[in-house]
Design a protein around this motif. Structure first.
Motif, short mmCIF file in Angstrom:
data_model
loop_
_atom_site.label_atom_id
_atom_site.label_comp_id
_atom_site.label_asym_id
_atom_site.label_seq_id
_atom_site.Cartn_x
_atom_site.Cartn_y
_atom_site.Cartn_z
N ALA A 89 -32.18 13.67 -47.60
CA ALA A 89 -31.53 12.59 -48.43
C ALA A 89 -30.66 12.16 -47.40
O ALA A 89 -30.76 10.86 -47.05
N ILE A 90 -30.17 12.99 -46.57
CA ILE A 90 -29.16 12.47 -44.99
C ILE A 90 -30.33 11.62 -44.36
O ILE A 90 -30.03 10.54 -43.91
N GLY A 91 -31.73 12.26 -43.97
CA GLY A 91 -32.45 11.58 -43.23
C GLY A 91 -32.91 10.18 -43.82
O GLY A 91 -33.00 9.14 -42.91
N ARG A 92 -33.22 9.96 -45.13
CA ARG A 92 -33.37 8.77 -45.49
C ARG A 92 -32.47 7.71 -45.37
O ARG A 92 -32.60 6.57 -45.61
N LEU A 93 -31.44 8.24 -45.45
CA LEU A 93 -30.16 7.08 -45.20
C LEU A 93 -29.57 7.14 -43.83
O LEU A 93 -28.56 6.50 -43.63
N SER A 94 -30.52 7.40 -43.04
CA SER A 94 -29.99 7.55 -41.60
C SER A 94 -30.02 6.18 -41.00
O SER A 94 -30.65 5.39 -41.56
N ASP A 95 -28.94 5.93 -40.14
CA ASP A 95 -29.19 4.61 -39.05
C ASP A 95 -30.11 4.29 -38.28
O ASP A 95 -30.46 3.45 -38.14
N HIS A 96 -30.87 5.49 -37.98
CA HIS A 96 -31.90 5.49 -37.17
C HIS A 96 -33.53 5.37 -37.54
O HIS A 96 -33.84 5.90 -38.53
N GLU A 164 -15.91 2.84 -47.50
CA GLU A 164 -15.19 1.93 -47.01
C GLU A 164 -13.70 2.28 -46.28
O GLU A 164 -13.31 2.29 -45.51
N ALA A 165 -13.35 3.08 -47.46
CA ALA A 165 -11.81 3.54 -47.26
C ALA A 165 -11.94 4.66 -46.17
O ALA A 165 -10.90 4.82 -45.27
N ALA A 166 -12.96 5.69 -46.42
CA ALA A 166 -12.95 6.60 -45.25
C ALA A 166 -13.32 6.14 -44.00
O ALA A 166 -12.74 6.57 -43.19
N TYR A 167 -14.05 4.89 -43.84
CA TYR A 167 -14.23 4.57 -42.30
C TYR A 167 -13.18 3.82 -41.93
O TYR A 167 -12.74 3.93 -40.90
N ALA A 168 -12.10 3.32 -42.85
CA ALA A 168 -10.91 2.60 -42.69
C ALA A 168 -9.98 3.52 -42.05
O ALA A 168 -9.10 3.44 -41.08
N LEU A 169 -10.21 4.81 -42.57
CA LEU A 169 -9.25 5.90 -41.98
C LEU A 169 -9.67 6.45 -40.62
O LEU A 169 -9.00 7.37 -40.01
N GLY A 170 -10.71 5.83 -40.40
CA GLY A 170 -11.27 6.33 -38.95
C GLY A 170 -12.21 7.55 -38.99
O GLY A 170 -12.36 8.26 -38.00
N MET A 171 -12.81 7.75 -40.05
CA MET A 171 -13.70 9.01 -40.21
C MET A 171 -14.87 8.58 -39.47
O MET A 171 -15.46 7.49 -39.70
N SER A 172 -15.73 9.69 -38.94
CA SER A 172 -16.99 9.48 -38.24
C SER A 172 -18.11 9.28 -39.61
O SER A 172 -17.63 9.60 -40.69
N LYS A 173 -19.39 8.94 -39.03
CA LYS A 173 -20.23 8.85 -40.32
C LYS A 173 -20.43 10.16 -40.96
O LYS A 173 -20.80 10.06 -42.12
N THR A 174 -20.62 11.19 -40.02
CA THR A 174 -20.94 12.62 -40.45
C THR A 174 -19.74 13.12 -41.47
O THR A 174 -20.07 13.53 -42.56
N GLN A 175 -18.59 12.60 -40.96
CA GLN A 175 -17.46 13.26 -42.07
C GLN A 175 -17.40 12.36 -43.25
O GLN A 175 -17.10 13.05 -44.25
N VAL A 176 -17.81 11.08 -43.16
CA VAL A 176 -17.83 10.32 -44.30
C VAL A 176 -19.02 10.89 -45.26
O VAL A 176 -18.81 11.20 -46.32
N MET A 177 -20.01 11.20 -45.06
CA MET A 177 -21.25 11.76 -45.49
C MET A 177 -20.73 13.19 -46.04
O MET A 177 -20.92 13.19 -47.34
N VAL A 178 -20.36 13.91 -45.24
CA VAL A 178 -19.93 15.43 -45.69
C VAL A 178 -18.73 15.46 -46.40
O VAL A 178 -18.83 16.17 -47.55
N GLY A 179 -17.90 14.95 -45.99
CA GLY A 179 -16.62 14.93 -46.69
C GLY A 179 -16.43 14.18 -47.87
O GLY A 179 -15.54 14.37 -48.88
N VAL A 180 -17.07 13.05 -48.01
CA VAL A 180 -16.67 11.93 -49.10
C VAL A 180 -17.82 11.70 -50.00
O VAL A 180 -17.91 11.84 -51.29
N LEU A 181 -18.81 11.56 -49.23
CA LEU A 181 -20.26 10.84 -50.23
C LEU A 181 -20.76 11.99 -50.86
O LEU A 181 -20.99 12.08 -52.20
#
Lengths: 291, 215
Positions: A89-96, A164-181
């Motif tokens: 799932a993370i692979g499918r949503l990857s930026d690369h 958006e809120a998570a990014y605004a707090l300065g979280m990295s993409k990994t943090q957003v994925m693992v911690g929020v989404l």
């Protein structure tokens, strides 16, 4: 209720007519059942001796071992498919782009090939002496692909403001994925994930075909190695094993429905998915959007 | 490549077997599924109970077990010596009918209440309402889930191969018994199934477009 869509509260005439239908319908169903049971009784499949075999401790031990083997492979497949599901799932949503393509290709390929074909190929090609691992690997690959799509649908259903809120707090993409989404996606999709686990549990019976001694294979061995009254007790073993399977699956389904109901009560703003399994696969992607 | 070319007649038989068991059991599943869905929404309680039991039991039974039942128990009840193809199609058809039933039932639930009310207010009976107003509209919502159900059916038909029905999984088994490398065999079998499933999804997409209507 769906029923009330189609007909009014019945009037006196309709009540009589419905009663007639009810009697005729039940009689027809009962007649079918009785004919079936009579035919089986005629052939001696319902003789007490046929059912007596389940009083022997050896046979009970065999069945218990079969259940244990089934649960063992099921446990491995649960862990394997969920891990693979998260990764895909993370692979499918990857930026690369290459990662995305790779994950998509993997999912599409293994989701559209019959599970039995995959399991058999893994068994013959790589793990001939380890049928348990072959079965677990096949189940993990197939169900991992389905779980990945479920998770992806879940991640996409999380309101955009969250990331958006998570990014605004300065979280990295990994943090957003693992911690929020992912936590929210798992929560929303838990009923569907568990319903897919019911499918996984049912599919462990494919071990029968690669000679893994799970419940169904055990049943066949019991039936073909025991001779009662000059017959093999296929009917009684199949009935007993069938009850065990249905009970296990119903328990899991009940868990899914319970979680779904609980989730609907909580006011989180995230829509819980239905507990009904997504017709075995494929339409998981459309499922949340349909409502 | 050699695996395919050297054993082409068997592969062709297997492919035709997969297609025919898919077609036959799809028809069984469709007919039974719509019938049982009708039972489940009917005003007659015993029929509703029967429909619910049918769906619950079949959905929670592994298909392999169902095949075992059809090959060892059903011939004892019906006629001994039924062909494996027929028994396999029946097992697959019955199993899938429970999924078809659920799809049709949820399709019926998506038809706006006003439609049924209007039908009743001009004096239509239950079966007229179902046949002329509800089902034609439900069909459109049901087509996408049906498509994935029939794709699942095609994939499930592989299990029939393990029960001595001639189809593609049987070919895979035969080839690996003859000692061919499993990887190319796997690729060809997979391609065979992909052709069938793509044909099904294409057919359903066509149906969907033909039946599309502004609502």
């Amino acid at each position: 209720m769906s029923a009330s869509v189609l007909y009014d509260a019945p009037g006196p005439k309709a009540v009589v007519r419905n009663r007639v239908y009810a009697v005729v319908g039940s009689l027809a169903i009962v007649a079918l059942l009785v004919v079936g049971v009579m035919r089986l009784a005629d052939k001696g499949h319902l003789a007490p001796e046929m059912w007596d075999i389940f009083n022997y401790s050896g046979i009970r031990q065999n069945i218990a071992d079969g259940v244990l083997a089934t649960l063992k492979v099921f446990g491995l497949a649960v862990v394997g498919s969920l891990l693979l599901g998260v990764v895909l799932a993370i692979g499918r949503l990857s930026d690369h782009r290459p990662v995305r393509w790779l994950a998509t290709a993997f999912i599409e390929l293994f989701r559209s090939i019959p599970l039995l074909i995959t399991i058999y190929a893994i068994w013959v090609g790589f793990l001939t002496d380890y049928s348990m691992w072959a079965l677990a690997a096949g189940l993990s690959v197939y169900n991992g692909c389905v779980q990945a799509e479920v998770l992806r649908a879940g991640i996409n259903s999380v309101p955009k403001g969250q990331s958006e809120a998570a990014y605004a707090l300065g979280m990295s993409k990994t943090q957003v994925m693992v911690g929020v989404l992912i936590p929210q996606a798992v929560r929303a999709m838990l009923p569907t994930i568990i319903s897919q686990l019911v499918v996984t549990l049912k599919d462990t019976s494919l071990g029968y075909i690669i000679l893994y001694p799970e419940l169904l294979n055990t049943a066949r061995l019991i039936a073909s190695n025991t001779l009662v009254n000059g017959q093999y007790p296929y009917v009684s073993t199949i009935v007993v094993v069938g009850v065990v399977y249905v009970a296990m699956c119903l328990l899991l389904s009940a868990l899914a429905t319970w979680i779904e109901k609980r989730g609907r009560r909580a006011k989180t703003g995230i829509v819980m998915a239905d507990a009904t399994p997504p017709a075995e696969m494929a339409d998981v992607i459309d499922a949340p959007g349909d409502r | 490549m050699n695996v395919l070319l050297d054993n082409f007649p068997e592969f062709r038989d297997g492919f035709i077997g997969t297609v025919s068991i898919t077609v036959v059991s799809s028809v069984i599943a469709l007919v039974l599924g719509v019938l049982i869905a009708g039972f489940r929404v009917s005003p007659v309680p015993p029929l509703r109970v029967f429909g619910t039991t049918w769906v619950t039991l079949l959905r929670n039974t592994p298909l392999t077990l169902l095949f075992l039942i059809f090959f060892f128990v059903v011939p004892e009840i019906l006629f001994p010596g039924m062909s494996p193809f027929l028994l396999g199609s029946l097992a697959l058809g019955l199993y899938t009918s429970s999924f078809v039933c659920e799809a049709v039932r949820s399709g019926i639930n998506t038809v706006p209440l006003g439609q049924a009310e209007a039908a009743r207010s001009i004096g239509m009976t239950f079966s007229q309402t179902l046949r002329m107003v509800i089902l034609p509209q439900a069909t459109r919502t049901v087509i996408p889930p049906l498509s994935s159900i029939f794709i699942a059916l095609t994939k499930n038909s592989a299990i029939a191969g393990a029960f001595s029905v001639t189809e593609l999984f049987g070919w895979q088994k035969l080839m690996s018994d003859r000692g061919f490398d499993i990887v190319p065999v796997f690729v060809w079998v997979a391609l065979g199934y992909l052709v069938v499933t793509f044909a099904i999804s294409g057919l359903f997409r066509l149906l969907e477009r033909r039946m599309e209507v502004a609502r």
